[in-house]
Write an enzyme that holds these catalytic residues in place. Sequence first.
Site, PDB file in Angstrom:
ATOM      1  N   HIS A 192     -10.026   1.211   2.039  1.00 47.01           N
ATOM      2  CA  HIS A 192      -9.490   2.556   2.328  1.00 47.01           C
ATOM      3  C   HIS A 192     -10.636   3.542   2.587  1.00 47.01           C
ATOM      4  O   HIS A 192     -10.564   4.361   3.508  1.00 47.01           O
ATOM      5  CB  HIS A 192      -8.678   3.083   1.146  1.00 47.01           C
ATOM      6  CG  HIS A 192      -7.237   2.689   1.175  1.00 47.01           C
ATOM      7  ND1 HIS A 192      -6.405   2.983   2.225  1.00 47.01           N
ATOM      8  CD2 HIS A 192      -6.469   2.034   0.260  1.00 47.01           C
ATOM      9  CE1 HIS A 192      -5.175   2.524   1.966  1.00 47.01           C
ATOM     10  NE2 HIS A 192      -5.196   1.944   0.783  1.00 47.01           N
TER      11      HIS A 192
ATOM     12  N   HIS B 200      -9.195  -3.892  -1.603  1.00 49.57           N
ATOM     13  CA  HIS B 200      -8.187  -3.076  -0.908  1.00 49.57           C
ATOM     14  C   HIS B 200      -8.588  -1.597  -0.929  1.00 49.57           C
ATOM     15  O   HIS B 200      -8.550  -0.921   0.103  1.00 49.57           O
ATOM     16  CB  HIS B 200      -6.827  -3.306  -1.595  1.00 49.57           C
ATOM     17  CG  HIS B 200      -5.696  -2.518  -1.041  1.00 49.57           C
ATOM     18  ND1 HIS B 200      -4.586  -3.094  -0.466  1.00 49.57           N
ATOM     19  CD2 HIS B 200      -5.487  -1.175  -0.987  1.00 49.57           C
ATOM     20  CE1 HIS B 200      -3.744  -2.136  -0.066  1.00 49.57           C
ATOM     21  NE2 HIS B 200      -4.269  -0.959  -0.381  1.00 49.57           N
ATOM     22  N   GLU B 201      -9.008  -1.113  -2.111  1.00 52.82           N
ATOM     23  CA  GLU B 201      -9.338   0.314  -2.242  1.00 52.82           C
ATOM     24  C   GLU B 201     -10.646   0.656  -1.530  1.00 52.82           C
ATOM     25  O   GLU B 201     -10.758   1.720  -0.912  1.00 52.82           O
ATOM     26  CB  GLU B 201      -9.415   0.708  -3.728  1.00 52.82           C
ATOM     27  CG  GLU B 201      -8.121   0.526  -4.516  1.00 52.82           C
ATOM     28  CD  GLU B 201      -6.910   1.153  -3.849  1.00 52.82           C
ATOM     29  OE1 GLU B 201      -7.040   2.215  -3.209  1.00 52.82           O
ATOM     30  OE2 GLU B 201      -5.815   0.559  -3.945  1.00 52.82           O
TER      31      GLU B 201
ATOM     32  N   CYS C 178       0.845  -1.192   0.000  1.00 49.24           N
ATOM     33  CA  CYS C 178       0.000   0.000   0.000  1.00 49.24           C
ATOM     34  C   CYS C 178       0.877   1.237   0.000  1.00 49.24           C
ATOM     35  O   CYS C 178       1.861   1.292   0.742  1.00 49.24           O
ATOM     36  CB  CYS C 178      -0.884  -0.022   1.246  1.00 49.24           C
ATOM     37  SG  CYS C 178      -1.999   1.388   1.348  1.00 49.24           S
TER      38      CYS C 178
HETATM   39 NI    NI Z   1      -3.600   1.007  -0.197  1.00 52.73          NI
END
Ligand code: NI
Length: 180
Positions: A154, A150-151, A108
């Site tokens: 966030h 993953h995004e 990341c």
């Molecule tokens: Ni990331």
Amino acid sequence: MTARIVRPAIRKVTVLGHPVLRKVLRKLRPEEIRSEEMHRLIEEMAVTMDEYDGVGIAGNQVGEDLSVFVMGLPKGNKRHPDGINLTVVFNPVIKPVGDEFEEDWEGCLSVPELRGMVRRHKKLELSGSGLDGKPFKKIYEGFPARVVQHETDHLNGLVYLDRMDGLKTLAYMSEMGRRG
Ligand code: NI
């Protein structure tokens, strides 16, 4: 009259410790999504992602409290030859499809130098809005599905470290490279 070309600015990427990375980001209305300012931001996110060699970048990673991510990877990548089409998603929501999981390394831009093994859903349905502000749904599988998860994490204030089954696989990329 002087012609002026304004290039999108490369933004500074926030790293772990910055409170915006732990926020649930603000959802965007269609008229905000369609605004010139938003499209400018998306260009900046895309050039920042390229500059930092990322595969995805979320609003809070450029310091913005806005529920949006950009992802993309050119074809011909060594590990992921199919690449990922450049995609912008506002207000993403994920629904897993099936009950299969896959484990793989993740890194990341906001957690520099490190990699860790993360278990993710193999297949999912992504709902969100595109640059035109219109809602869409799309099925993703494998590596692109991993990036979407993953995004989207966030945008909910989570990083991949929160998804690891313990920290024993956490490793510095430099050390991983030395050991092949
Ligand atoms: Ni990331």
